[in-house]
Design an enzyme around this catalytic site. Structure first.
Site, PDB file in Angstrom:
ATOM      1  N   ASP A  93       1.768  -1.429   4.955  1.00 38.93           N
ATOM      2  CA  ASP A  93       1.413  -0.194   5.674  1.00 38.93           C
ATOM      3  C   ASP A  93      -0.072   0.001   5.376  1.00 38.93           C
ATOM      4  OD1 ASP A  93       1.911   2.142   7.148  1.00 38.93           O
ATOM      5  OD2 ASP A  93       2.240   3.315   5.333  1.00 38.93           O
ATOM      6  N   ASP A 134      -0.536   0.186  -5.225  1.00 39.68           N
ATOM      7  CA  ASP A 134      -1.591   0.922  -4.536  1.00 39.68           C
ATOM      8  C   ASP A 134      -2.857   0.830  -5.382  1.00 39.68           C
ATOM      9  OD1 ASP A 134      -1.527   3.114  -2.058  1.00 39.68           O
ATOM     10  OD2 ASP A 134      -3.207   3.389  -3.445  1.00 39.68           O
ATOM     11  N   GLY A 176       3.984   7.328  -0.944  1.00 41.41           N
ATOM     12  CA  GLY A 176       5.295   6.799  -1.307  1.00 41.41           C
ATOM     13  C   GLY A 176       6.455   7.210  -0.410  1.00 41.41           C
ATOM     14  N   GLY A 177       6.162   7.820   0.732  1.00 45.46           N
ATOM     15  CA  GLY A 177       7.237   8.213   1.659  1.00 45.46           C
ATOM     16  C   GLY A 177       8.084   7.007   2.037  1.00 45.46           C
ATOM     17  N   CYS A 237      -1.405   3.794  11.067  1.00 49.97           N
ATOM     18  CA  CYS A 237      -1.310   5.076  11.794  1.00 49.97           C
ATOM     19  C   CYS A 237      -2.600   5.256  12.592  1.00 49.97           C
ATOM     20  CB  CYS A 237      -1.057   6.239  10.843  1.00 49.97           C
ATOM     21  SG  CYS A 237      -2.365   6.481   9.643  1.00 49.97           S
ATOM     22  N   CYS A 240       0.891  -1.173   0.000  1.00 51.02           N
ATOM     23  CA  CYS A 240       0.000   0.000   0.000  1.00 51.02           C
ATOM     24  C   CYS A 240       0.919   1.210   0.000  1.00 51.02           C
ATOM     25  CB  CYS A 240      -0.891  -0.019   1.236  1.00 51.02           C
ATOM     26  SG  CYS A 240      -1.918  -1.484   1.319  1.00 51.02           S
ATOM     27  N   ALA A 241       1.409   1.553  -1.167  1.00 52.43           N
ATOM     28  CA  ALA A 241       2.612   2.382  -1.231  1.00 52.43           C
ATOM     29  C   ALA A 241       2.370   3.885  -1.244  1.00 52.43           C
ATOM     30  CB  ALA A 241       3.403   1.986  -2.469  1.00 52.43           C
TER      31      ALA A 241
HETATM   32  C1  LIG Z   1      -1.598   4.322   4.976  1.00 58.72           C
HETATM   33  S1  LIG Z   1      -1.684   4.677   3.302  1.00 58.72           S
HETATM   34  C2  LIG Z   1      -0.099   4.195   2.764  1.00 58.72           C
HETATM   35  C3  LIG Z   1       0.973   5.222   3.004  1.00 58.72           C
HETATM   36  C4  LIG Z   1       2.277   4.882   2.328  1.00 58.72           C
HETATM   37  N1  LIG Z   1       2.770   3.568   2.699  1.00 58.72           N
HETATM   38  C5  LIG Z   1       3.361   5.907   2.597  1.00 58.72           C
HETATM   39  O1  LIG Z   1       4.183   5.712   3.477  1.00 58.72           O
HETATM   40  O2  LIG Z   1       3.388   6.933   1.909  1.00 58.72           O
HETATM   41  C6  LIG Z   1      -2.702   3.371   2.730  1.00 58.72           C
HETATM   42  C7  LIG Z   1      -2.787   3.266   1.219  1.00 58.72           C
HETATM   43  O3  LIG Z   1      -3.466   2.032   0.927  1.00 58.72           O
HETATM   44  C8  LIG Z   1      -4.118   2.172  -0.301  1.00 58.72           C
HETATM   45  N2  LIG Z   1      -5.067   1.031  -0.395  1.00 58.72           N
HETATM   46  C9  LIG Z   1      -6.288   0.878   0.181  1.00 58.72           C
HETATM   47  N3  LIG Z   1      -6.812  -0.333  -0.136  1.00 58.72           N
HETATM   48  C10 LIG Z   1      -5.895  -0.954  -0.923  1.00 58.72           C
HETATM   49  C11 LIG Z   1      -5.849  -2.221  -1.572  1.00 58.72           C
HETATM   50  N4  LIG Z   1      -6.855  -3.101  -1.478  1.00 58.72           N
HETATM   51  N5  LIG Z   1      -4.768  -2.515  -2.321  1.00 58.72           N
HETATM   52  C12 LIG Z   1      -3.741  -1.629  -2.443  1.00 58.72           C
HETATM   53  N6  LIG Z   1      -3.736  -0.424  -1.855  1.00 58.72           N
HETATM   54  C13 LIG Z   1      -4.780  -0.086  -1.103  1.00 58.72           C
HETATM   55  C14 LIG Z   1      -4.709   3.557  -0.237  1.00 58.72           C
HETATM   56  O4  LIG Z   1      -4.951   4.055  -1.530  1.00 58.72           O
HETATM   57  C15 LIG Z   1      -3.602   4.340   0.512  1.00 58.72           C
HETATM   58  O5  LIG Z   1      -2.788   5.015  -0.405  1.00 58.72           O
END
Ligand SMILES: C[S@@+](CC[C@H](N)C(=O)[O-])C[C@H]1O[C@@H](n2cnc3c(N)ncnc32)[C@H](O)[C@@H]1O
Length: 467
Positions: free
Chosen positions: A337, A271, A251-252, A387, A247-248
């Site tokens: 994440d 993502d 992208g941090g 988070c 779940c990138a």
């Molecule tokens: C907590 S954020 C990730 C933050 C990221 N790891 C960072 O450090 O920048 C969760 C992410 O999961 C994505 N997401 C939600 N459901 C998902 C799925 N089934 N498959 C892939 N990504 C998903 C969302 O679009 C969101 O960008």
């Protein structure tokens, strides 16, 4: 409501759900009812406030942490001597995270009083101001009639989204004062265009000590909360590894993993959001990372059942370039994440999440976790992080994972800067010691340190046994 006291003031249902999740009978047994109540009250207040420390990750492929520290300090000093900003800051290298700078206030903590003319911004813009941003035109909701360039304004956040764009009168809804600034645009520049853009107000003084780092050393420094940086160090990918970031976006952590791997090996960044992946890909290209491959997809569907392992996949199917879907046991390291209820984010003025939405996350997290376990090589490492604050999405999820996948074992984390996992999630003391939570702890309350005064975050690290 000039000072927010709880993000749940208008959402008692959510407050009740969080209370029932966090303050279980085991917590009360351990700390007592009074201390448990105080913990919850402190937590509500803590959530409304911005962290007092700003953390910045250094791209160590571009510069050393020491050099970045010197350069940043010089830039912040120049902001003061030129009169652009008024708050003074110190810059230090984190003693246990070698690529992390801590920017903290060196000014007196005196109260900031609003200037006379009031500008209203949306809640998200208000949060960004508290974390160090200036005000950009799309975030402005109301501005004084006849506002011209160069005027002193006080900036208030409309916490409940009630202010109509273009308001001329004084806004009487719930609002929180976030800081004072100088207008860079007139009222006309802000509102008399179909799609407003650009800097509208340069903030001179915030109610909390956050430095303004926008546009500063962009290829070398990344604003990132401390636990997010810790999270990638805990996964500890090595140059040459195959790594999956499930779940990138935005992208941090993906870019941090790429730096830790010295641009060697392969990172697959997935993502669900096409738009976010597009932006992540642009970011990866701009930063010239050659080992990151991005895909917009639902990560729970990234597994292709069939022949297991790396060799079959690489030689037969792709010639070295990753292609979806992936066979079981392909990756050395996986970061999940996970999408979560994000209740650890700070500051939050108001939270309108429904209990139904809150309860929807564990099943999505379990679905993604299941795929992660299948895609992980034997002896591979998996980091699960959120988070959010709830035990349901954190300790109980870990307890479910250990029961469901006998091949998984919890691993000790390095560095371990947070506090241990909470009780009431079905884990033993020994297991909880291997988990890492950031934020206020029910036992210790609030401590004024960079490790505690950050966002609420949770990290668990697993190893897949070779059985
Ligand atoms: C907590 S954020 C990730 C933050 C990221 N790891 C960072 O450090 O920048 C969760 C992410 O999961 C994505 N997401 C939600 N459901 C998902 C799925 N089934 N498959 C892939 N990504 C998903 C969302 O679009 C969101 O960008």
């Amino acid at each position: 409501m000039e000072n927010a006291i709880s993000p749940f003031q208008k959402n008692p249902e959510l407050k009740k759900s969080l209370w029932e999740d966090l303050i279980n009978c085991k917590v009360i047994e351990k700390v007592g009812e009074q201390k448990a109540q105080k913990y919850f009250n402190d937590l509500e207040l803590w959530l409304c406030q911005a962290p007092h420390f700003t953390t910045v990750r250094v791209n160590t492929l571009e510069t050393t942490t020491l050099q970045a520290k010197e350069d940043l300090r010089e830039i912040l000093d120049k902001q003061i001597s030129s009169g652009e900003r008024t708050d003074k800051f110190t810059v230090d290298i984190h003693p246990h995270v070698p690529d992390l700078l801590i920017v903290s206030s060196a000014s007196d903590n005196e109260a900031v009083h609003p200037w006379r003319r009031e500008l209203i911004v949306g809640a998200l813009c208000g949060v960004a101001v508290l974390r160090g941003a200036d005000v950009y035109a799309p975030g402005v909701m109301g501005a004084p009639l006849n506002l011209i360039q160069g005027e002193k304004v006080s900036v208030f956040a409309d916490v409940n989204g009630m202010c109509k764009r273009g308001l001329t009168k004084v806004f009487t809804g719930d609002k929180v004062f976030v800081g004072n600034g100088i207008s860079v645009m007139s009222r006309q520049d802000i509102f008399n265009v179909s799609s407003p853009s650009g800097l509208a107000v340069r903030i001179v003084k915030r109610i909390c000590p956050s430095p303004s780092l926008n546009g500063i050393m962009e290829e070398r420094l990344f604003l990132q909360n401390l636990p997010s940086v810790v999270c990638c160090h805990v996964l500890n990918p090595q140059p040459g590894d195959w790594v999956l970031d499930m779940c990138a976006a935005p992208g941090g952590k993906t870019t941090h993993l790429a730096v830790l791997m010295k641009n060697k090996g392969t990172i697959v960044a997935l993502d669900k959001s096409k738009y976010k992946i597009q932006r992540l890909s642009e970011n990866i290209q701009r930063q010239k990372f050659s080992n990151v491959f991005t895909f917009a997809c639902d990560s729970s569907k990234a597994l292709e059942c069939g022949k297991t392992g790396f060799d079959a996949y690489i030689t037969k199917k792709t010639g070295g370039v990753p292609k979806l879907p992936f066979p079981p046991e392909l990756f050395d390291c996986i970061l999940l994440d996970a999408p979560c209820s994000a209740l650890g984010q700070r500051p939050q003025f108001t939270n309108s999440m429904s209990t139904k939405e809150l309860c929807s996350f564990p099943s999505l997290q379990k679905k993604l976790f299941k795929t992660a376990v299948s895609l992980l090589k034997k002896t591979g490492k998996l980091v699960y992080s959120t988070c959010t604050l709830t035990i349901a999405e954190n300790e109980r999820l870990v307890s479910w994972a250990l029961d469901t996948f006998p091949s998984l074992a919890l691993e000790k984390q390095e560095p371990h800067l947070g506090y241990q996992g909470l009780i009431g999630g079905g884990l033993s003391e020994e297991q909880r010691l291997k988990l890492q939570r950031f934020g206020i702890s029910p036992q210790d309350g609030f401590e004024n340190s960079v490790e505690r005064d950050t966002i609420g975050f949770f990290i668990a690290k697993f190893c897949k046994c070779d059985v």
